[in-house]
Every structure is written in C-alpha cells, then in structure tokens.
Design a protein around this motif. Structure first.
Motif, short mmCIF file in Angstrom:
data_model
loop_
_atom_site.label_atom_id
_atom_site.label_comp_id
_atom_site.label_asym_id
_atom_site.label_seq_id
_atom_site.Cartn_x
_atom_site.Cartn_y
_atom_site.Cartn_z
N LEU A 45 1.00 -1.15 0.04
CA LEU A 45 0.19 -0.06 -0.13
C LEU A 45 1.02 1.07 -0.10
N GLN A 46 0.75 2.14 -0.85
CA GLN A 46 1.51 3.31 -0.97
C GLN A 46 0.64 4.55 -1.02
N MET A 47 0.76 5.32 -0.19
CA MET A 47 0.05 6.57 -0.10
C MET A 47 1.19 7.98 -0.23
N ASN A 48 0.65 8.52 -1.39
CA ASN A 48 1.47 9.65 -1.59
C ASN A 48 0.57 11.15 -1.53
N VAL A 49 1.44 11.92 -0.70
CA VAL A 49 0.79 13.07 -0.55
C VAL A 49 1.73 14.06 -1.16
N THR A 50 0.90 15.05 -2.04
CA THR A 50 1.64 15.93 -2.63
C THR A 50 1.29 17.22 -2.18
N PHE A 51 2.17 18.19 -2.07
CA PHE A 51 2.06 19.56 -1.66
C PHE A 51 2.52 20.64 -2.83
N GLU A 52 1.41 21.39 -3.26
CA GLU A 52 1.71 22.13 -4.31
C GLU A 52 1.53 23.64 -3.80
N PRO A 53 2.50 24.53 -3.40
CA PRO A 53 2.39 25.76 -3.03
C PRO A 53 2.01 26.59 -3.92
N ALA A 54 1.03 27.65 -3.46
CA ALA A 54 0.73 28.55 -4.05
C ALA A 54 1.75 29.68 -4.39
N LYS A 55 1.57 30.63 -5.42
CA LYS A 55 2.65 31.66 -5.62
C LYS A 55 2.86 32.60 -4.53
N SER A 56 1.86 32.77 -3.68
CA SER A 56 1.99 33.49 -2.38
C SER A 56 2.96 32.96 -1.59
N GLY A 57 3.07 31.60 -1.64
CA GLY A 57 3.80 30.84 -0.50
C GLY A 57 2.98 30.82 0.88
N GLU A 58 1.77 31.39 0.90
CA GLU A 58 0.93 31.40 1.85
C GLU A 58 -0.17 30.33 2.02
N ALA A 59 -0.21 29.51 0.88
CA ALA A 59 -1.25 28.37 0.93
C ALA A 59 -0.54 27.09 0.06
N VAL A 60 -0.90 26.04 0.53
CA VAL A 60 -0.59 24.92 -0.18
C VAL A 60 -1.64 24.09 -0.74
N ASP A 61 -1.81 23.43 -1.83
CA ASP A 61 -2.96 22.41 -2.21
C ASP A 61 -2.27 21.20 -1.83
N VAL A 62 -3.01 20.40 -1.38
CA VAL A 62 -2.47 19.05 -1.00
C VAL A 62 -3.59 17.91 -1.65
N ASP A 63 -2.79 17.19 -2.54
CA ASP A 63 -3.18 15.73 -3.04
C ASP A 63 -3.10 14.71 -2.59
N VAL A 64 -3.78 13.77 -2.10
CA VAL A 64 -3.43 12.48 -1.52
C VAL A 64 -4.06 11.31 -2.51
N GLN A 65 -3.06 10.39 -3.00
CA GLN A 65 -3.18 9.34 -3.63
C GLN A 65 -2.86 7.96 -3.09
N VAL A 66 -3.63 6.72 -3.19
CA VAL A 66 -3.51 5.68 -2.54
C VAL A 66 -3.47 4.90 -3.70
N LYS A 67 -2.37 3.93 -3.59
CA LYS A 67 -2.16 3.02 -4.58
C LYS A 67 -1.96 1.64 -3.64
N THR A 68 -2.33 0.53 -4.52
CA THR A 68 -2.14 -0.71 -3.80
C THR A 68 -1.48 -1.54 -4.92
N THR A 69 -0.78 -2.72 -4.59
CA THR A 69 -0.03 -3.74 -5.22
C THR A 69 -0.42 -4.95 -4.70
N LEU A 70 -1.18 -5.61 -5.26
CA LEU A 70 -1.81 -6.75 -4.81
C LEU A 70 -1.01 -8.14 -5.67
N ALA A 71 -1.27 -9.21 -4.68
CA ALA A 71 -0.81 -10.59 -5.51
C ALA A 71 -1.55 -11.03 -6.69
N PRO A 72 -0.99 -11.43 -7.70
CA PRO A 72 -1.59 -11.72 -8.97
C PRO A 72 -2.42 -13.22 -8.56
N GLU A 73 -3.48 -13.54 -9.35
CA GLU A 73 -3.97 -14.87 -9.39
C GLU A 73 -2.98 -16.04 -9.65
N VAL A 74 -3.07 -17.02 -8.90
CA VAL A 74 -2.15 -18.17 -9.22
C VAL A 74 -2.45 -18.44 -10.72
#
Length: 137
Positions: A45-74
């Motif tokens: 399980l991988q959780m990526n949290v990306t921070f994108e600061p605004a030009k003013s530097g006073e605010a930050v947009d946050v994006d959360v993405q969750v990915k899974t890597t599962l076992a394949p079927e036999v």
C-alpha cells in the motif's frame, strides 16, 4: 499552547484520505483471503501526499493518492492433445483423463468419458462399422 502543525491524515479533505486508506486496506484483505491468490505473497500500500504551494507561498494545495499492489491470481495449467481429423484438419482437445487414450469417470455427472471429456456412449454411437459383406454390388 497552540499546535504548530494542525494537519492529520485522518482529517485530510474531511476524512477523504482516511476513506481512501480504508478502501485500499479492504482490497488487500480481500486479495489475501482470495483462494485464487498466494496468501504468503507480499502486498503493498503506497500513500502519496503531494504539496503544491501557491505563488504567494501562504497556501498549499494537498493531493492524496493511495495505490495498492496486490498478489496476482495463481496460474492454472492443463495439457492439450493435438492431432488431425479424417480430413487432415487440426484438432485440439483438452486432456481430461490424465493420460492419452485413458477413459475416466467424470465426478460431476458419473459418466464414463474419453480422455478429452466426451461421453464414451456418445462416441460409440458415432463410430459405425460398415459391413462390406452385406453391400451389394
């Protein structure tokens, strides 16, 4: 005293990040319990949290993405019997009996079947012997 950092995973996007995390954990649990997968293989399980600061530097947009890597079927395997029919055309059938030419009793319906799974009774009806002695010239 005021908290210097007031940002918690379970509170991101009104709990949306936690919902994504829970869904991913559920997928992993289902994959582990799936009889068609190897239960000892590692899952990820991988959780990526990306921070994108605004030009003013006073605010930050946050994006959360969750990915899974599962076992394949036999994988599943089988053996194919190949050959040619009476017209020379290729014929392919799955070997059902375990050995070429061997009949077996099908556990699903109790019928005696050929090595390719055809009912012997049906095959015998197709094989007609022509008595050339009875044929009139």
């Amino acid at each position: 005293m005021t908290k210097r950092i007031n940002f918690s995973i379970d509170q991101i996007a009104d709990g949306g990040a936690q919902v994504k995390l829970n869904r991913a954990l559920e997928k992993i649990a289902e994959n582990i319990m799936d009889p068609n997968t190897d239960p000892t293989k590692k899952r990820k399980l991988q959780m990526n949290v990306t921070f994108e600061p605004a030009k003013s530097g006073e605010a930050v947009d946050v994006d959360v993405q969750v990915k899974t890597t599962l076992a394949p079927e036999v994988s599943v395997g089988t053996t194919l019997l190949i050959g040619k029919d009476s017209r020379g055309k290729a014929v392919v059938n799955e070997l059902k009996s375990g050995a070429k030419g061997q009949t077996y009793i099908d556990p699903d319906d109790g019928e005696v079947k050929t090595d390719t799974g055809e009912p012997v009774e049906q095959v015998e009806k197709q094989d007609k012997v022509i008595d050339l002695q009875k044929k009139k010239g």
